[in-house]
Write an enzyme that holds these catalytic residues in place. Structure first.
Site, mmCIF file in Angstrom:
data_model
loop_
_atom_site.group_PDB
_atom_site.id
_atom_site.type_symbol
_atom_site.label_atom_id
_atom_site.label_comp_id
_atom_site.label_asym_id
_atom_site.label_seq_id
_atom_site.Cartn_x
_atom_site.Cartn_y
_atom_site.Cartn_z
ATOM 1 C CB CYS A 88 49.056 35.265 43.198
ATOM 2 S SG CYS A 88 49.052 36.030 44.824
ATOM 3 C CG HIS A 197 53.674 35.741 41.945
ATOM 4 N ND1 HIS A 197 52.748 36.503 41.271
ATOM 5 C CD2 HIS A 197 53.276 35.719 43.231
ATOM 6 C CE1 HIS A 197 51.830 36.941 42.119
ATOM 7 N NE2 HIS A 197 52.129 36.482 43.329
ATOM 8 C CD GLU A 199 53.842 36.359 37.855
ATOM 9 O OE1 GLU A 199 54.034 35.167 38.179
ATOM 10 O OE2 GLU A 199 53.125 37.124 38.529
#
Lengths: 234, 80
Positions: A88, A197, A199
């Site tokens: 991002c 994302h 994560e």
């Protein structure tokens, strides 16, 4: 020896703690790196996390690019030695640093997008995607206001020809990204930028899936299969 | 002290959804005859001494390095 993965915190970074958690869940040791210190502390790889570095003033990632920590990171990443994943805002920093081609502009809808997004892995020939299967569809979080990937046609053709499109949005690109591109890599495959994302998709409790974890386990597989890359190589 | 103005605009081929939204608002407000709007940025750079060629060169380098992203933006500068 346990791999050490640096996670950079810029002023305005939001997802550094989640990135560190993902690194830990994958089996590596996270190492916090501070934007103002020109030292990568000998880490084996680096994650540039999401957020709004330096308030996203001027352009997203434009000021973070010149942070002291980037002085050592940029040449090591460019040489192919140091694996770097920009997520991002981190992707925006990598584009501004010219480690990756193109730029990320305002979503075509002008709306901030926050959703679980189906994403297709296009290339597994990178340090961060080797544990996926080409064509595999995963579901990870997309949350960004400036995720619209743009580059000129010649650059897009070259990215596709050389297999450097790492991921695409499945179906229509929600942010208007050209050719549906959600992630790209550099020519060595060690530097990957990704708008959604991974994560945030590493645990059942908090994510839409655990599909993102393999970005981090891919890194470990990559580090095991290649000789240790001293971060200081310039 | 002199002032150098740097204007930064998205390249013509880059979509400008902000400009489009502003153009839409103009239409709703009754400003007729607006064919389109593109939004840019203006930087006013105050430099020491005269804005001579050397100073302008420095601002130009600044524009290319930091103020504009040459992948998506063009810039122009003038002494203002």
């Amino acid at each position: 020896m346990t791999a050490r993965v640096g996670v950079v915190t810029f002023p305005g970074s939001l997802d550094d703690r989640d990135a560190e958690r993902a690194v830990r869940l994958a089996g590596a040791r996270p190492v916090s790196l501070w934007h103002d210190e020109p030292d990568l502390r000998g880490v084996d790889a680096v994650v540039l996390p999401g957020g709004f570095s330096y308030g996203d003033y001027l352009r997203c990632g434009a000021i973070a690019r010149f942070a002291p920590v980037m002085n050592e990171l940029v040449p090591a990443a460019r040489s192919g030695a140091l694996p770097v994943l920009g997520i991002c805002n981190g992707f925006q920093v990598l584009c501004e640093s010219h480690l990756l081609p193109g730029a990320l502009t305002r979503n075509s809808s002008l709306r901030f997008i926050n959703r679980a997004q189906p994403v297709r892995i296009e290339s597994t020939a990178t340090a961060w995607t080797n544990r996926y299967t080409a064509g595999e569809e995963i579901r990870i979080v997309l949350k960004s206001g400036e995720g619209n990937f743009v580059a000129d046609d010649a650059t897009l053709d070259e990215l596709e020809r050389s297999g450097r499109v790492v991921a695409r949005y499945a179906g229509d690109a929600p942010n208007g990204a050209r050719r549906g591109i959600a992630g790209v890599s550099n020519e060595h495959g060690n530097v990957v930028g990704l708008m959604p994302h991974p994560e945030h998709a590493v645990e059942e409790l908090t994510g839409p899936s655990t599909d993102g974890l393999d970005f981090f386990t891919s890194l470990l597989a990559h580090l095991e299969s290649s000789p240790a890359a001293p971060a200081a190589i310039g | 002290m002199a002032r150098v103005v740097v204007d930064v605009m998205l390249k013509p081929e880059i979509l400008d959804p902000q400009g489009q939204a502003i153009a839409g608002a103009c239409e709703r407000l009754g400003f007729s005859g607006v064919r389109g709007i593109r939004q840019g940025k203006r930087f006013e750079v105050e430099v020491e001494g005269e804005a001579d060629e050397a100073k302008l060169d420095e601002v130009r380098r600044m524009a290319e390095t930091l103020l504009a992203n040459p992948v998506i933006e063009d810039y122009s500068l003038h002494v203002g």
